[in-house]
Design an enzyme around this catalytic site. Structure first.
Site: not given
Length: 311
Positions: A52, A221-223, A225, A227, A231-232
């Site tokens: 990281y 990466s829970p946020l 998408g 496309k 971040v969705f």
């Protein structure tokens, strides 16, 4: 903060994890504020990796230098780190020498005698399970690592490791969000020939496998998408999904980020959500989602709004 078991026999850990991937350029005060926000929300689990940030182990060093934790406070938290990616290669290395050397450097960077969890960071196609077992045995015997897991592994890759590794595999960290959910959505479209969603992308039943084996899934990466702008939340490319999220957020009196977390933590697999944000307020808002229990109808409504088939 709701807790979930880590691995087949515990211990209990928070359902939300604070990811430290992006702290390299933060000041001491900013890292402390982020840490204190996480602790105030009931998060005592902090996720690291050797690769990281700008340089190897630099995010781990930033964490320890900014916080300067005493031994009693260190004992109150859990530190997880990862090894196995050779970023400069780029390639993967699960050799005994690489794993042990990486952990030793992580311990120096984190200024601690042990890490609570070590994950093998993405699969190494050239893995020799005996080499991994030798490294794990040495690190455990020396008290340097207390539990072991993997990241982004298929069921069969885990089974291969377990032919030699005697320690329980307690966690598998994989990408998952309501807008990037092939490991969940594939099973909904099983045997539906005309639906791309039915394609097996995870090596075959990863979620069910981990439930059967008592392996805790950690969602990174829970946020994110697949496309739009990544971040969705708030992205016009996910207008239908955001409309449902906003409605549920109002209904439960939480923020949209909490609903994104709640979709993951509602799953009976007992998953952990690994946050990537370095904004203290968003950490607190997201953590609130672990205590929101969506109904089945609400959970499936989010799946449909994300564009997946619910037959």
């Amino acid at each position: 903060m709701r807790s979930v078991p880590l691995g087949p026999s515990g211990p209990a850990v928070p359902a939300v994890v604070a990811g430290m991937m992006r702290i390299d350029d933060k000041s001491d005060a900013e890292v402390r504020e982020l840490y204190e926000a996480a602790r105030s929300a009931g998060i005592d689990f902090f996720d690291h990796a050797d690769i990281y940030a700008r340089e190897l182990h630099s995010a781990e060093r930033r964490f320890s230098e900014a916080l300067a934790l005493g031994s009693s406070e260190r004992a109150e938290i859990r530190l997880q780190t990862k090894a196995g990616i050779v970023r400069e290669g780029p390639y993967f290395d699960f050799s005994y020498e690489h794993i042990v050397a990486s952990v030793d450097e992580s311990l120096r960077a984190l200024k601690t005698d042990y890490v609570d969890v070590l994950l093998l960071h993405r699969p190494d196609a050239l893995v020799e399970p005996d080499e991994v077992a030798r490294a794990f045995d040495e690190l455990e015997a020396a008290g340097k690592v207390r539990a072991f897991g993997v990241s982004n592994h298929t069921p069969r890759q885990i089974d291969l490791l377990r032919t030699a590794v005697r320690q329980p595999i307690v966690a598998n960290q994989v990408q998952l969000s309501v807008a990037h959910a092939p490991i969940v959505a594939q099973g909904l479209a099983m045997n539906m020939e005309s639906t791309p969603q039915s394609a097996v992308l995870d090596g075959g039943g990863l979620v069910d496998y981990c439930r059967l084996e008592g392996i805790t899934l950690q969602a990174w990466s829970p946020l994110q998408g697949t496309k739009g702008n990544g971040v969705f939340l708030g992205d016009p490319a996910y207008a239908e999904l955001n409309a449902v999220i906003d409605d549920l957020a109002a209904r439960y009196r939480v923020t949209p980020i909490a609903i994104a977390v709640a979709w993951i933590t509602r799953h009976p697999a007992g998953m952990q959500v690994v946050l990537g944000t370095t904004t203290p307020g968003r950490v607190i808002d997201a953590a609130a989602g672990a205590d929101v229990v969506l109904t089945r109808a609400e959970w499936y409504a989010l799946v449909r709004a994300a564009g997946y088939v619910v037959p």
